[in-house]
Design a protein around this motif. Structure first.
Motif, short mmCIF file in Angstrom:
data_model
loop_
_atom_site.label_atom_id
_atom_site.label_comp_id
_atom_site.label_asym_id
_atom_site.label_seq_id
_atom_site.Cartn_x
_atom_site.Cartn_y
_atom_site.Cartn_z
N GLY A 1 9.80 4.43 9.79
CA GLY A 1 9.58 3.19 9.05
C GLY A 1 10.58 2.10 9.38
O GLY A 1 10.23 0.92 9.41
N SER A 2 11.83 2.46 9.60
CA SER A 2 12.86 1.46 9.87
C SER A 2 13.68 1.88 11.07
O SER A 2 14.36 2.90 11.04
N THR A 3 13.60 1.08 12.13
CA THR A 3 14.34 1.36 13.36
C THR A 3 15.68 0.63 13.31
O THR A 3 15.95 -0.13 12.39
N ALA B 1 3.19 -0.37 4.14
CA ALA B 1 4.49 -0.89 3.70
C ALA B 1 4.70 -2.30 4.26
O ALA B 1 5.11 -3.21 3.53
N ASP B 2 4.39 -2.49 5.54
CA ASP B 2 4.52 -3.81 6.18
C ASP B 2 3.69 -4.85 5.46
O ASP B 2 4.15 -5.95 5.17
N ARG C 1 9.63 -1.30 2.34
CA ARG C 1 10.32 -0.71 3.49
C ARG C 1 10.35 0.80 3.36
O ARG C 1 10.62 1.35 2.30
N ILE C 2 10.06 1.48 4.48
CA ILE C 2 10.15 2.94 4.52
C ILE C 2 11.35 3.33 5.37
O ILE C 2 11.57 2.78 6.45
N ASP D 1 15.09 -2.98 13.04
CA ASP D 1 14.62 -3.41 11.72
C ASP D 1 15.77 -3.58 10.73
O ASP D 1 15.72 -4.43 9.84
N VAL E 1 3.45 3.28 7.30
CA VAL E 1 4.30 2.18 7.77
C VAL E 1 3.52 0.87 7.74
O VAL E 1 4.05 -0.18 7.35
N GLU E 2 2.22 0.95 8.09
CA GLU E 2 1.40 -0.27 8.10
C GLU E 2 1.22 -0.82 6.68
O GLU E 2 1.36 -2.02 6.45
N VAL F 1 1.79 8.84 9.19
CA VAL F 1 3.02 8.03 9.21
C VAL F 1 2.67 6.60 9.60
O VAL F 1 3.13 5.64 8.98
N LYS G 1 1.48 11.07 2.45
CA LYS G 1 0.87 9.74 2.59
C LYS G 1 0.41 9.24 1.23
O LYS G 1 0.69 8.09 0.87
#
Lengths: 303, 220, 78
Positions: free
Chosen positions: A193-195, A114-115, A120-121, A198, A111-112, A107, A81
């Motif tokens: 991070g990226s689905t 990064a948003d 982008r993760i 996404d 991700v938050e 995690v 992190k």
């Protein structure tokens, strides 16, 4: 073209002096990637395969003299992190998190952030991404000469919850003459991070990509989100899906985890059977065998 | 912590609340940082909590995995009752291969995962455990294309397992389908012991089909 | 249950006599081998038979020994 990577893309490797990271650095350099620095606190002044090592991301950026595009984080779970926060705070926009077994709360925080910062993760618990003929970022495909066997530039985008299966599927596409535009190992954890949803808009915009292949498993809502995105965006890009772990739908397998941390059936909605139904209802072709993928893609793109 | 559920909740006459029962779930990855509270709650940290009691096979494989740090092996046989021994990997590859065996009428004796380039003794130990399960005479050794795990090292491990159990590797290993890193070296070893193998041009589905035919096909 | 363990099924290592007692070489070999095949003892280099099959063919030991004195034998070749 490709998504996320290009010829001028620069990145650093966080935790570069670790055994796996040293290998990954060699593989990426051999594949043509531009690694402009590595970070391991306390190791400033060393070199790994000619890549200068720094104590902090800030030093790496300063040495490079302009913003760095990406970072591959291969640090132990308890420190990941902080490493990712450090990368984001130093202006890095694409972070591949290789590390597995990171506590879920960490995690979510990564991700938050990064948003919030427009970064982008990819991952965690992934092998990274590869654009054949351009660059690779992470251990995906292995040594450059092996990666070049499985990944030849072409028209199909690949997204996979399994790192190994990214290569198996891409190898099948390559053998069938279709090739790969960009392949992304998106990670096998419950939170990533990226689905699929996404990354889809990026593949939509990429002129090289004509179709998408996804590798998917039971567990989670990611496939449902892909379907929702597809309907909302009115996307018609052909998608072929392979669903592994159908055996997990058996009553005797309830609540057991197989494969990846995120692969656990908790309710009816995230079983293989339900997911297949949902994907098919959105016009996504679901195949039973990996070797059926190339023909299914050809049929969808009319090749 | 991924879930905290309090039910029922009781309101006392003085207006305060008491939780009468609670259910909490925590992912394994987070246990390390909550040791204090778990100890206070009386949770035994040496006893990982599973959904069911692990079998001897599962316990033995776990012990072999813990014995050295190189690579990871996993084995499960809860819910598996067949006779096809599966030495398979990695995460996604194992799911795909288990489906491929079952969908072609095969009955696996177990589920397994090999990953992260395990030592020879680890793959040997896993294969031996599987071969010593009741009713298992043969194993299928299969993975998706490997880039880290080495083909020759796994080949050494599974052949050694056969030899140590006094079995002929050529008879016991129904099919070996692991393409990728160091495959040429691996094929030399497999050739020497007469083991049938397949490269990446043979799909995972077809390799699984060969295993089913050779193990369950009535000697065909 | 058969719990026999076999050593050196696939790999063997030959180290020429005159170099075996060299304590410096023994230390060096122990250091370079990532799978613990060499052990430095009072008498020089000891080859740990139980580890031979773990050899990853990195050849760092061949490079560390005086030229031609150490050979990795792949028993599966011929």
């Amino acid at each position: 073209m490709s998504i996320l990577l290009n010829e001028d893309f620069t990145f650093i490797v966080q935790g570069i002096t670790g055994r796996e990271a040293v290998n990954l650095t060699r593989e990426c350099l051999d594949f043509g990637s531009s690694i402009v620095g590595g970070v391991t606190p306390g190791r400033k002044g060393r070199e790994v395969h000619g890549v200068p090592v720094f104590d902090t991301v800030e030093q790496a950026v300063e040495h490079h003299g302009k913003p760095i595009d990406g970072a591959v984080a291969t640090v132990p779970p308890a420190f990941t992190k902080d490493a990712v926060f450090e990368a984001i705070e130093n202006g890095i926009k694409l972070i591949v998190v290789v590390t597995e077994r990171i506590p879920r709360r960490d995690v979510a925080e990564m991700v938050e952030l990064a948003d919030e910062r427009g970064a982008r993760i990819i991952g965690p618990n992934c092998l990274g991404l590869i654009a054949p003929g351009v660059a690779k970022m992470g251990g995906i495909g292995g040594p450059a000469k092996d990666a070049a066997k499985a990944y030849v530039a072409g028209s199909v985008g690949v997204m996979s919850r399994s790192g190994g299966m990214t290569t198996e599927i891409s190898s099948t596409l390559t053998a069938a003459g279709l090739g790969v535009s960009t392949a992304v190992s998106i990670g096998g954890d419950a939170i990533i991070g990226s689905t699929y949803a996404d990354l889809m808009p990026l593949f939509e915009e990429d002129p090289q990509t004509e179709a998408i292949v996804i590798y998917t498993e039971p567990g989670g809502r990611m496939e449902a989100e892909l379907v929702e995105w597809r309907e909302e965006a009115g996307s018609t890009m052909p998608i072929v899906a392979f669903m592994a772990g159908r055996f997990m739908d058996d009553e005797s397998m309830k609540g057991m985890t197989f494969g990846h941390a995120g692969t656990i059936v908790e309710g009816k909605e995230d079983s293989a059977t339900e997911k297949i139904k949902r994907l098919e209802s959105a016009g996504i072709t679901v195949v039973e065998r990996i070797d059926e993928i190339p023909d299914a893609v050809k049929e969808r793109i009319g090749a | 912590m991924t879930l905290a559920e309090i039910n029922p909740l009781a309101k006392l006459s003085d207006g305060s609340f008491v939780a009468l029962d609670a259910h909490m779930e925590m992912e394994d990855e987070a246990v390390g940082r909550h040791k204090k509270v778990l100890t206070e709650l009386g949770v035994d940290l040496s006893e990982p909590r599973e959904m069911y009691e692990p079998s001897d096979f599962e316990r033995n494989v776990k012990a072999i995995d813990a014995a050295d740090h190189r690579g990871v092996i996993q084995g499960k046989d809860h819910g598996f009752t067949g006779n096809i021994g599966l030495v398979i990997g990695a995460g996604g590859g194992s799911l795909t291969l288990t489906d491929a065996v079952r969908n072609q009428g095969g009955k696996p004796a177990n589920y397994a995962e090999i990953g992260g380039n395990p030592s020879v003794s680890k793959s040997c130990g896993l294969a031996k455990e599987i071969l010593q399960k009741d009713g298992v005479e043969k194993i299928a050794v299969m993975m998706s294309i490997v880039s880290n795990t080495r083909v020759d090292i796994v080949a050494r491990g599974v052949i050694k397992a056969c030899l140590e159990l006094g079995k002929d590797p050529g008879e016991t290993i129904a099919i070996f389908r692991i393409p990728g890193a160091w495959e040429d070296e691996g094929y030399k070893i497999l050739d020497k012991y007469g083991v049938e193998y397949a490269d990446r041009s043979v799909s995972m589905w077809d390799a699984a089909g060969t295993a089913v035919a050779k193990i369950q096909g009535g000697g065909a | 249950m058969n719990t026999e363990t076999l050593n050196s099924v696939f790999i063997d290592i030959e180290l020429d006599e005159p170099t075996t007692p060299d304590p410096e070489l023994a230390k060096k070999l122990e250091e370079v081998c990532t799978v613990g095949i060499f052990k430095a003892t009072e008498d020089g280099t000891e080859i740990v038979r139980g580890q031979l099959d773990e050899c990853v063919l990195c050849y760092l030991c061949e490079q560390a020994a005086p030229e031609g004195t150490l050979r990795i034998i792949k028993k599966y070749e011929n």
